[in-house]
Write a protein that holds these residues in place. Structure first.
Motif, PDB file in Angstrom:
ATOM      1  N   ILE A   4       0.821  -1.204   0.000  1.00 25.28           N
ATOM      2  CA  ILE A   4       0.000   0.000   0.000  1.00 25.28           C
ATOM      3  C   ILE A   4       0.859   1.261   0.000  1.00 25.28           C
ATOM      4  O   ILE A   4       0.587   2.207  -0.727  1.00 25.28           O
ATOM      5  CB  ILE A   4      -0.959   0.011   1.207  1.00 25.28           C
ATOM      6  N   SER A   5       1.904   1.253   0.802  1.00 24.57           N
ATOM      7  CA  SER A   5       2.712   2.465   0.964  1.00 24.57           C
ATOM      8  C   SER A   5       3.875   2.553  -0.026  1.00 24.57           C
ATOM      9  O   SER A   5       4.390   3.641  -0.270  1.00 24.57           O
ATOM     10  CB  SER A   5       3.261   2.545   2.385  1.00 24.57           C
ATOM     11  N   GLY A   6       4.304   1.420  -0.551  1.00 23.75           N
ATOM     12  CA  GLY A   6       5.480   1.414  -1.423  1.00 23.75           C
ATOM     13  C   GLY A   6       6.774   1.582  -0.640  1.00 23.75           C
ATOM     14  O   GLY A   6       7.816   1.902  -1.205  1.00 23.75           O
ATOM     15  N   HIS A  29      -2.883   5.719   9.340  1.00 18.53           N
ATOM     16  CA  HIS A  29      -4.183   5.133   9.028  1.00 18.53           C
ATOM     17  C   HIS A  29      -5.295   5.723   9.883  1.00 18.53           C
ATOM     18  O   HIS A  29      -6.476   5.643   9.514  1.00 18.53           O
ATOM     19  CB  HIS A  29      -4.122   3.608   9.188  1.00 18.53           C
ATOM     20  N   ILE A  30      -4.967   6.334  10.994  1.00 25.63           N
ATOM     21  CA  ILE A  30      -5.977   6.901  11.903  1.00 25.63           C
ATOM     22  C   ILE A  30      -6.763   8.026  11.242  1.00 25.63           C
ATOM     23  O   ILE A  30      -7.978   8.120  11.380  1.00 25.63           O
ATOM     24  CB  ILE A  30      -5.304   7.403  13.205  1.00 25.63           C
ATOM     25  N   LYS A  37      -2.018  10.275   2.111  1.00 25.19           N
ATOM     26  CA  LYS A  37      -0.608  10.613   1.883  1.00 25.19           C
ATOM     27  C   LYS A  37       0.296   9.396   2.063  1.00 25.19           C
ATOM     28  O   LYS A  37       1.387   9.355   1.503  1.00 25.19           O
ATOM     29  CB  LYS A  37      -0.166  11.722   2.835  1.00 25.19           C
ATOM     30  N   ALA A  38      -0.147   8.418   2.834  1.00 29.24           N
ATOM     31  CA  ALA A  38       0.644   7.217   3.080  1.00 29.24           C
ATOM     32  C   ALA A  38       0.580   6.231   1.913  1.00 29.24           C
ATOM     33  O   ALA A  38       1.423   5.351   1.794  1.00 29.24           O
ATOM     34  CB  ALA A  38       0.171   6.533   4.358  1.00 29.24           C
ATOM     35  N   GLU A  48     -13.454   3.455  -5.386  1.00 28.40           N
ATOM     36  CA  GLU A  48     -13.437   1.999  -5.206  1.00 28.40           C
ATOM     37  C   GLU A  48     -12.071   1.518  -4.738  1.00 28.40           C
ATOM     38  O   GLU A  48     -11.974   0.677  -3.851  1.00 28.40           O
ATOM     39  CB  GLU A  48     -13.810   1.302  -6.513  1.00 28.40           C
ATOM     40  N   THR A  49     -11.012   2.050  -5.351  1.00 23.20           N
ATOM     41  CA  THR A  49      -9.664   1.643  -4.974  1.00 23.20           C
ATOM     42  C   THR A  49      -9.369   2.032  -3.534  1.00 23.20           C
ATOM     43  O   THR A  49      -8.814   1.242  -2.777  1.00 23.20           O
ATOM     44  CB  THR A  49      -8.621   2.282  -5.914  1.00 23.20           C
ATOM     45  N   LEU A  50      -9.753   3.233  -3.150  1.00 25.55           N
ATOM     46  CA  LEU A  50      -9.523   3.687  -1.783  1.00 25.55           C
ATOM     47  C   LEU A  50     -10.272   2.815  -0.780  1.00 25.55           C
ATOM     48  O   LEU A  50      -9.730   2.471   0.274  1.00 25.55           O
ATOM     49  CB  LEU A  50      -9.927   5.154  -1.621  1.00 25.55           C
ATOM     50  N   ALA A  51     -11.473   2.398  -1.114  1.00 27.21           N
ATOM     51  CA  ALA A  51     -12.237   1.514  -0.227  1.00 27.21           C
ATOM     52  C   ALA A  51     -11.537   0.167  -0.070  1.00 27.21           C
ATOM     53  O   ALA A  51     -11.418  -0.362   1.041  1.00 27.21           O
ATOM     54  CB  ALA A  51     -13.656   1.323  -0.757  1.00 27.21           C
TER      55      ALA A  51
END
Length: 158
Positions: A4-6, A29-30, A37-38, A48-51
């Motif tokens: 997720i963060s790379g 993540h909070i 940004k992470a 959809e991708t963010l979900a």
């Protein structure tokens, strides 16, 4: 978290407060704004991708709980991730990668194709006198290695 963060799990080039991925990621993540940004900027974010990423991030957070008994078992992780399988679409526009996988297929279709290929591959290799038969592979592996305690259960490995 790495996907997720790379970022790497431990990146000593980062400042001390963000050197350890797990603690940094949980802190990011909070808050929704900091979480965005992470996320690796190479990921094309839409609703959809963010979900989906949020679901995976939540699961990753649980999997990294300090105490082993607080972590979900593999069955739970598979159930959470399997719900996302149908939503997954490759970003590469090339229809076949270097391994001959059709990236236009859904993951379940690719799995069926691979299983069908493996079935043919096993039959071809077992007919060859130079290669050992793969049909009896599981029977050649003892159910319990010699010297293993009889009381050992798979849950003890956690």
């Amino acid at each position: 978290m790495e996907l997720i963060s790379g970022r790497r799990a431990l990146d000593e080039s980062q400042p001390e407060e963000s050197m350890h991925l797990v603690t940094w990621f949980k802190r990011m993540h909070i808050n929704k704004d900091s979480f965005r940004k992470a996320i690796d900027p190479k990921i094309d974010l839409n609703v959809e991708t963010l979900a989906s990423i949020s679901t995976v991030a939540e699961l990753a957070g649980h999997c990294c709980a300090r105490e082993p008994y607080q972590r979900p078992d593999m069955g739970h992780a598979v159930n959470v991730l399997s719900s996302l399988v149908e939503l997954w679409k490759p970003t590469d526009q090339c229809s076949e990668d270097i391994y001959g996988i059709d990236l236009e297929m859904s993951l379940p279709q690719a799995l069926k194709k691979w299983q069908a290929y493996e079935g043919r591959s096993n039959l071809e290799s077992s007919s060859s006198s130079l290669l050992p038969s793969l049909d009896n592979t599981q029977t050649s592996i003892p159910t319990r290695p010699y010297g293993f305690a009889e009381s050992f259960k798979s849950a003890d490995g956690r």
